[in-house]
Design a protein around this motif. Structure first.
Motif, short mmCIF file in Angstrom:
data_model
loop_
_atom_site.label_atom_id
_atom_site.label_comp_id
_atom_site.label_asym_id
_atom_site.label_seq_id
_atom_site.Cartn_x
_atom_site.Cartn_y
_atom_site.Cartn_z
N ILE A 628 2.58 -14.78 -9.75
CA ILE A 628 3.58 -14.55 -8.72
C ILE A 628 3.57 -15.74 -7.78
CG2 ILE A 628 4.39 -13.00 -6.90
CD1 ILE A 628 2.82 -10.75 -8.28
N ILE A 629 4.71 -16.43 -7.67
CA ILE A 629 4.84 -17.62 -6.83
C ILE A 629 5.70 -17.27 -5.62
CG2 ILE A 629 5.55 -20.03 -6.72
CD1 ILE A 629 3.25 -19.55 -8.62
N GLY A 630 5.31 -17.76 -4.45
CA GLY A 630 6.10 -17.52 -3.26
C GLY A 630 5.44 -18.12 -2.05
N ALA A 631 5.33 -17.34 -0.98
CA ALA A 631 4.70 -17.81 0.26
C ALA A 631 4.22 -16.61 1.05
CB ALA A 631 5.69 -18.64 1.09
N GLY A 632 3.28 -16.84 1.97
CA GLY A 632 2.81 -15.79 2.85
C GLY A 632 1.88 -14.80 2.20
N PHE A 633 1.11 -15.23 1.17
CA PHE A 633 0.23 -14.30 0.46
C PHE A 633 -1.15 -14.18 1.10
CE2 PHE A 633 2.69 -15.41 -3.67
CZ PHE A 633 3.73 -14.58 -3.27
N SER A 634 -1.46 -15.01 2.10
CA SER A 634 -2.77 -14.93 2.75
C SER A 634 -2.95 -13.54 3.36
CB SER A 634 -2.89 -15.99 3.84
OG SER A 634 -2.89 -17.28 3.29
N GLY A 635 -4.13 -12.97 3.19
CA GLY A 635 -4.41 -11.64 3.71
C GLY A 635 -4.12 -10.52 2.74
N VAL A 636 -3.70 -10.86 1.51
CA VAL A 636 -3.44 -9.83 0.50
C VAL A 636 -4.74 -9.10 0.17
CG1 VAL A 636 -2.98 -9.52 -1.95
CG2 VAL A 636 -1.37 -10.79 -0.55
N VAL A 637 -4.71 -7.78 0.15
CA VAL A 637 -5.86 -6.97 -0.24
C VAL A 637 -5.58 -6.41 -1.63
CG1 VAL A 637 -7.28 -4.98 0.31
CG2 VAL A 637 -6.34 -6.39 2.16
N CYS A 638 -6.33 -6.88 -2.62
CA CYS A 638 -6.08 -6.50 -4.01
C CYS A 638 -6.84 -5.22 -4.36
CB CYS A 638 -6.53 -7.62 -4.94
SG CYS A 638 -5.44 -9.07 -4.89
N PRO A 639 -6.31 -4.41 -5.33
CA PRO A 639 -5.02 -4.63 -5.98
C PRO A 639 -3.85 -3.91 -5.32
CG PRO A 639 -6.19 -2.91 -7.13
CD PRO A 639 -7.08 -3.33 -5.97
N GLY A 640 -4.12 -3.07 -4.31
CA GLY A 640 -3.08 -2.20 -3.77
C GLY A 640 -1.92 -2.93 -3.13
N ALA A 641 -2.11 -4.20 -2.71
CA ALA A 641 -1.04 -4.91 -2.02
C ALA A 641 0.06 -5.37 -2.95
CB ALA A 641 -1.62 -6.12 -1.28
N VAL A 642 -0.20 -5.39 -4.27
CA VAL A 642 0.81 -5.80 -5.25
C VAL A 642 1.24 -4.56 -6.02
CG1 VAL A 642 1.34 -7.26 -7.22
CG2 VAL A 642 -0.19 -8.09 -5.43
N LYS A 643 2.54 -4.25 -5.98
CA LYS A 643 3.04 -3.05 -6.66
C LYS A 643 4.18 -3.40 -7.60
CE LYS A 643 1.71 0.40 -3.18
NZ LYS A 643 2.17 1.50 -2.31
N PHE A 644 4.19 -2.71 -8.72
CA PHE A 644 5.28 -2.78 -9.69
C PHE A 644 6.03 -1.46 -9.56
CE2 PHE A 644 2.53 -6.06 -10.91
CZ PHE A 644 3.21 -6.95 -11.72
N GLY A 645 7.14 -1.48 -8.82
CA GLY A 645 7.77 -0.24 -8.43
C GLY A 645 6.89 0.43 -7.38
N THR A 646 6.45 1.65 -7.67
CA THR A 646 5.53 2.34 -6.76
C THR A 646 4.10 2.34 -7.27
OG1 THR A 646 5.96 4.46 -7.87
CG2 THR A 646 7.37 3.89 -6.00
N VAL A 647 3.84 1.65 -8.41
CA VAL A 647 2.53 1.69 -9.04
C VAL A 647 1.77 0.40 -8.71
CG1 VAL A 647 1.29 1.97 -11.21
CG2 VAL A 647 3.54 3.02 -10.92
N PRO A 648 0.56 0.51 -8.12
CA PRO A 648 -0.21 -0.69 -7.82
C PRO A 648 -0.60 -1.44 -9.09
CG PRO A 648 -1.08 1.21 -6.64
CD PRO A 648 -0.10 1.74 -7.65
N ALA A 649 -0.71 -2.77 -8.99
CA ALA A 649 -1.19 -3.57 -10.10
C ALA A 649 -2.59 -3.11 -10.49
CB ALA A 649 -1.21 -5.05 -9.71
N ILE A 650 -2.92 -3.24 -11.78
CA ILE A 650 -4.27 -2.89 -12.23
C ILE A 650 -5.30 -3.76 -11.52
CG2 ILE A 650 -5.81 -2.92 -14.22
CD1 ILE A 650 -3.47 -2.14 -15.96
#
Length: 806
Positions: A628-650
Motif C-alpha cells: 500500500i503506497i500513500g502518505a501519513g502512515f506513521s503511527g499505524v497500529v497493525c494489523p487492526g489499522a488496515v481493513k479490507f472492507g470491515t475485515v482487518p488485515a491478517i
C-alpha cells in the motif's frame, strides 16, 4: 550478576584450519581479579581461506531435487586448479555428508556439481538415506606442503543441514508462529506430494481443518499446543529449519517491583509481563505465583500483563535470591534474572524523595522501604545523617549531611544493613541550567531572562560569559527558577550563562547559551505543530523582523511568507519528508536567529492517503501480500489499522510513512474498500481492491434481497464463500434443514462445516452440523445477517441452498 569483559589476542599456528577451541581464564594481570573462579568458554577460529556454509536450499527433498549450497571460500584457493601460494600444489573441492550427530562420512564428491566461490549446485543424490538429516560439509583439499595441512573443511553447523525425503516435503511455514490456543491460519508449501490427505502434525498435535490450495500448497488452522517451538510434519516429511513453528502465549515476566523483601514475607510485589491469562477455550483457572517454588498467597490482582502477589515467608535456611514463576494452563514463565526476588534479613530501601540535594547538606529526605526498626541509623555514603526519625516500619525521614558525588543511602536496623540497590542512590549536586527564556536579546541588554534549572538558592550569582549580573538584578523565584536582567554586550556574541551558589557553579550545557544580536529573534510559534503535508498557517512572534528576510523549517525554505511587522510573521509551513521536530530559524543578511525551545515546530503524520495498492486484486481466500503506497502512515497500529472492507488485515507492517505491507483477509468476491487508520484519521472511502473467486472454489454470492422472501445460494464442491442474507439470528441447524419448510432446501447431509472469521481475535470459528448437542463442539450456533461465512460441502456437484430472508 557481574559482567566482566576481557580482550586478548590468539595465535593460530595452523592458519588454514577452522576449529572450535576452549579458552580458560586463570588470572588477570594488572590488578584484575576473578571473583567467580576459573572461567572457560568456547571460541570459534576461522582459518585463512577456510570454506563456510551459510545456507542450504531447500532444506529437504527427494532424489534429484536441485540443491543450492551457499557460503564463502568454496573455490578461492583452487579455482582452475591453480595453487593459492607459491609452492602449494593444485587443489580440489569435495562435498561430504555426515549424518547429524555422527562422524561417519558419506563422500558424494563424485556426483556432478558446479562450484563457484560462493555457491555449489547439485542434485540430491540417491546415496542419502530417506528420513535422515545430514550436515553437508565442503572440503577444500590442498595437498600436502610445508606449513600447509592436506585439507580444510567447513565447520558443521545448523546452516548446512539437509534431509532426504521419500515422500512429501515442507519448505515453508507461513506464518511461523501463532497463539498457543491454536486457531492461526497457516500456509504450508512443499513438493507435489504435500496434500491434506497426509497426516499433518504440529509437534505431535494433529490438524483438524485443512484445505488443498494447489499441488504442493495447503492452508490449515493450527491446533492448540503448549508454548514453544515444534516441527510441522506432513506424513513422512522430514523436520528441517524451515518447518519450525512457535506457539506463543505462555506467561513471560519482564519486571518485578520491588525486587527485595524481608525473610518473613508479606512484601506486595507487582509482576509485569505478558501471557498471564491462558487464552484457551472455556473457563481457565487463575494464574498462580511461586517464589523459589514456595506458593505465594492468592494474587491480589491479575490481568494478562500484570499480577500483584504477596511474597511468602522464605523457608529456612533462606538462601536469599528466589526466582518468581507465574504458572498458567499454558505453562510456566521461563527463567529470567528480571524475576529474581531477594530475601533479606534486614531492612530494604525502596525509594528516596528527593534523590538529590546541595553539597552543603540540610535536605530532608524521605526514605521508604521495609524492615525499619526503632533506633535505625542512616548513612549517606560513609557519613551519618544529621537527624533521623523512624516514622513507621516503612518510612524514615533523615536530613542529608554535607557531602559530594553520588552515594548509597544505607539503613541499619539492629545488626543488619540494607543492601545497595538503584533505589537508594542519592546525588549531591550544585546548580544546573536546563534552559533560558528567551535565549537571545539586544546588545544593549536590559531585557529580563528566565533561567530554569535545579538547586538555585537565594544567594545565587549569575554571569553571562565573563559579564556579571549585579546582585540587585538577580531575582530568586524558587530552587528551579531565577529571573535576571541581561547585561550589555556586543553584537553577534553567544555566551554561556552560569549560576554560582555555595554548592558550586553550574556546568556548561547547550541550554545555557545566550546570543546577543541585532538580527531576528524568534520568541514563539502559533501553532507549534502541523501535518507533514505542510500548508499549516503559522504566526511567528519575535523581534527585528524586516523585509528581505527568509525562514527555514529545518533545512527546507518557506516559500509563502509575509512580514506583518517588526515583531510578527505569517507563513505556510513547507512539507516534510517525515514526522518529527524541526528548528525554525529566521535569516536576514549575515544574522540568523538562534536555536531555541520556543522556535521548534513539530510535524505530525497527516491523515493517511492511499494512492496505490499493488496488486489491487486477490483471491477471496485471502492470504496475499499487498503493498500500500500513500502518505501519513506513521503511527499505524497493525494489523487492526488496515481493513479490507470491515475485515482487518491478517497482518501488516509499516515500512515507512509512505509504505505499508499487508496480508489480505478472506472476504466476499467483488470490489471492496481498503482503508488505513491512524490517530490522525482514516483514508478516503473509495473502492480500491477487488476480491476474485478462484476457479472452481468460489460459488456465488447473490445480491441482498429487496424484500422478504426466498433466496438461493449455489454451493460449490469443497468451499464456498458467501454473505448471509437469510434470517438474522437463525439457528444454523434450522437454516441447513430448510426451516421453515416453505423454504424447501434441506442440505444437512451435504454440509460438513461452516466457518466464520473472528475479526477481534483473528481466528476462524467453526460449526459442525453432525456435532449438534455435543458440549463445546461448536464455536457459534447462529447466523448473522450481513456476516461472511465459509461453507464446506462434500457433494461433488453444485448444491442449491434456498433460505428464507424474512
Amino acid at each position: 550478576e557481574t559482567s566482566k569483559t576481557f580482550m586478548f589476542q590468539t595465535l593460530n599456528k595452523s592458519r588454514y584450519f577452522t576449529r572450535n577451541v576452549r579458552v580458560t581464564i586463570l588470572s588477570v594481570t594488572g590488578g584484575g581479579q576473578i571473583d567467580f573462579g576459573k572461567s572457560t568458554a568456547p571460541i570459534h577460529i576461522v582459518g585463512v581461506f577456510a570454506p563456510t556454509v551459510t545456507n542450504v536450499a531447500p532444506r529437504s527433498g527427494i532424489t534429484g531435487v536441485p540443491i543450492s549450497i551457499t557460503g564463502t571460500n568454496f573455490a578461492p584457493i583452487c579455482a582452475g586448479g591453480v595453487a593459492a601460494l607459491p609452492g602449494d600444489p593444485p587443489c580440489t573441492v569435495k562435498l561430504i555428508a555426515f549424518a547429524v550427530n555422527t562422524n561417519t562420512p558419506l563422500d558424494i564428491s563424485y556426483l556432478d556439481f558446479t562450484v563457484t566461490p560462493t555457491q555449489i549446485l547439485l542434485s540430491a543424490p540417491s546415496s542419502l538415506s530417506a528420513g535422515t538429516e545430514y550436515d553437508l560439509v565442503i572440503e577444500v583439499a590442498t595437498g600436502a606442503s610445508a606449513g600447509n595441512p592436506p585439507f580444510t573443511d567447513s565447520l558443521r553447523t545448523a546452516a548446512d543441514r539437509f534431509s532426504k525425503a521419500a515422500g512429501p516435503t515442507i519448505t515453508n511455514v507461513s506464518p511461523s508462529s501463532g497463539s498457543a490456543a491454536g486457531g492461526t491460519l497457516v500456509n504450508l508449501i512443499g513438493n507435489s506430494q504435500l496434500t491434506c490427505s497426509q497426516r499433518i502434525l504440529f509437534g505431535g498435535s494433529p490438524v483438524a481443518t485443512c484445505t488443498d490450495l494447489n499441488p504442493g500448497s495447503v492452508r490449515l488452522v493450527s491446533p492448540a499446543h503448549g508454548p514453544g517451538t515444534v516441527d510441522v510434519t506432513a506424513g513422512s516429511s522430514p523436520p528441517t529449519q524451515e518447518t519450525k513453528y512457535t506457539f506463543t502465549g505462555g506467561p513471560k515476566i519482564d519486571a518485578i517491583a520491588p525486587s527485595f523483601g524481608p525473610e518473613s514475607g508479606g512484601t506486595v510485589v507487582t509482576i509485569t509481563g505478558s501471557g498471564f491469562l491462558a487464552q484457551l477455550p472455556g473457563p481457565q483457572p487463575a494464574p498462580t505465583v511461586t517464589f523459589g517454588g514456595t506458593p505465594s498467597l492468592n494474587p491480589l490482582f491479575h490481568t494478562d500483563t500484570q499480577i500483584t502477589a504477596i511474597a511468602p515467608a522464605c523457608p529456612a535456611p533462606c538462601s536469599g535470591v528466589k526466582q518468581i514463576v507465574v504458572h498458567t494452563s499454558l505453562g510456566d514463565s521461563p527463567f529470567t534474572t528480571n524475576a529474581n526476588f531477594s530475601y533479606t534479613a534486614g531492612p530494604v530501601v525502596l525509594g528516596l524523595s528527593p534523590t538529590s540535594g546541595p553539597v552543603t547538606g540540610g535536605t530532608m529526605v524521605t526514605i521508604t522501604g521495609v524492615g525499619f526498626l526503632p533506633g535505625s541509623t542512616v548513612k549517606f555514603g560513609l557519613l551519618p545523617a544529621t537527624t533521623v526519625s523512624v516514622d513507621s516500619p516503612n518510612i524514615i525521614r533523615a536530613v542529608a549531611p554535607a557531602g559530594g558525588g553520588n552515594v548509597d543511602v544505607v539503613v541499619t536496623a539492629g545488626a543488619n544493613q540494607s543492601p545497595n540497590t538503584a533505589a537508594d542512590n542519592y546525588s549531591y549536586t550544585g546548580p544546573t541550567i536546563t534552559s533560558l527564556t528567551p535565549n537571545a536579546g539586544p546588545i544593549a541588554g536590559g531585557n529580563a531572562v528566565l533561567i530554569t534549572g535545579q538547586n538555585f538558592t537565594s544567594g545565587s550569582a549569575v554571569v553571562f560569559g565573563a559579564l556579571p549580573v549585579p546582585p540587585a538584578q538577580v531575582t530568586f523565584i524558587n530552587p528551579t527558577q531565577l529571573s535576571v536582567i541581561a547585561p550589555v554586550s556586543t553584537n553577534g556574541v553567544s555566551l554561556d550563562v552560569r549560576v554560582t551558589t555555595i554548592s558550586g557553579q553550574s556546568p556548561i550545557v547547550p541550554g545555557d547559551l545566550y546570543t546577543y544580536t541585532s538580527g531576528p529573534i524568534v520568541d514563539a510559534l502559533n501553532p507549534t505543530s502541523g501535518p507533514t503535508t505542510g500548508g499549516t498557517i503559522v504566526i511567528i512572534t519575535g523581534k527585528n523582523f524586516t523585509a528581505g528576510l527568509t525562514v527555514k523549517f529545518g533545512e527546507v525554505n518557506v516559500d509563502n511568507l509575509n512580514v506583518n511587522s517588526a515583531t510578527q510573521l505569517t507563513l505556510l509551513t513547507p512539507p516534510a519528508a517525515a514526522a518529527g521536530i524541526k528548528d525554525v530559524r529566521v535569516t536576514k543578511g549575515a544574522d540568523i536567529s538562534p536555536i531555541s525551545d520556543t522556535a521548534k515546530f513539530t510535524y505530525v503524520a497527516a491523515v493517511p492517503i492511499i494512492t496505490t495498492i499493488d496488486p489491487n486484486s486477490g483471491s477471496t481466500f485471502g492470504g496475499q501480500e499487498v503493498t500500500i503506497i500513500g502518505a501519513g502512515f506513521s503511527g499505524v497500529v497493525c494489523p487492526g489499522a488496515v481493513k479490507f472492507g470491515t475485515v482487518p488485515a491478517i497482518s501488516c507492517q509499516m515500512v515507512n510513512d509512505t509504505t505499508l505491507k499487508a496480508v489480505t483477509p478472506p472476504n466476499v468476491s467483488g470490489q471492496t474498500v481498503v482503508t488505513v487508520t491512524t490517530t490522525n484519521g482514516t483514508s478516503d472511502i473509495v473502492a480500491n481492491f477487488t476480491y476474485k473467486s478462484p476457479s472452481g472454489l468460489g460459488g456465488t454470492t447473490p445480491p441482498p434481497p429487496s424484500a422478504a422472501g426466498p433466496i438461493t445460494y449455489s454451493l460449490s464442491f469443497r468451499w464456498t464463500l458467501l454473505t448471509w442474507f437469510g434470517r438474522d439470528g437463525i439457528a444454523i441447524g434450522d437454516a441447513v434443514r430448510g426451516y421453515p419448510p416453505t423454504a424447501g432446501s434441506d442440505i444437512t447431509t451435504k454440509v460438513s462445516a461452516i466457518f466464520r472469521w473472528d475479526t477481534e481475535n483473528l481466528i476462524y470459528k467453526g460449526y459442525f452440523p453432525l456435532s449438534e448437542g455435543i458440549p463445546g463442539a461448536n464455536d457459534f450456533t447462529t447466523l448473522t445477517r450481513g456476516a461472511v461465512y465459509w461453507i464446506a460441502t462434500g457433494s461433488p456437484s453444485e448444491v442449491a441452498w434456498t433460505v428464507q430472508t424474512g
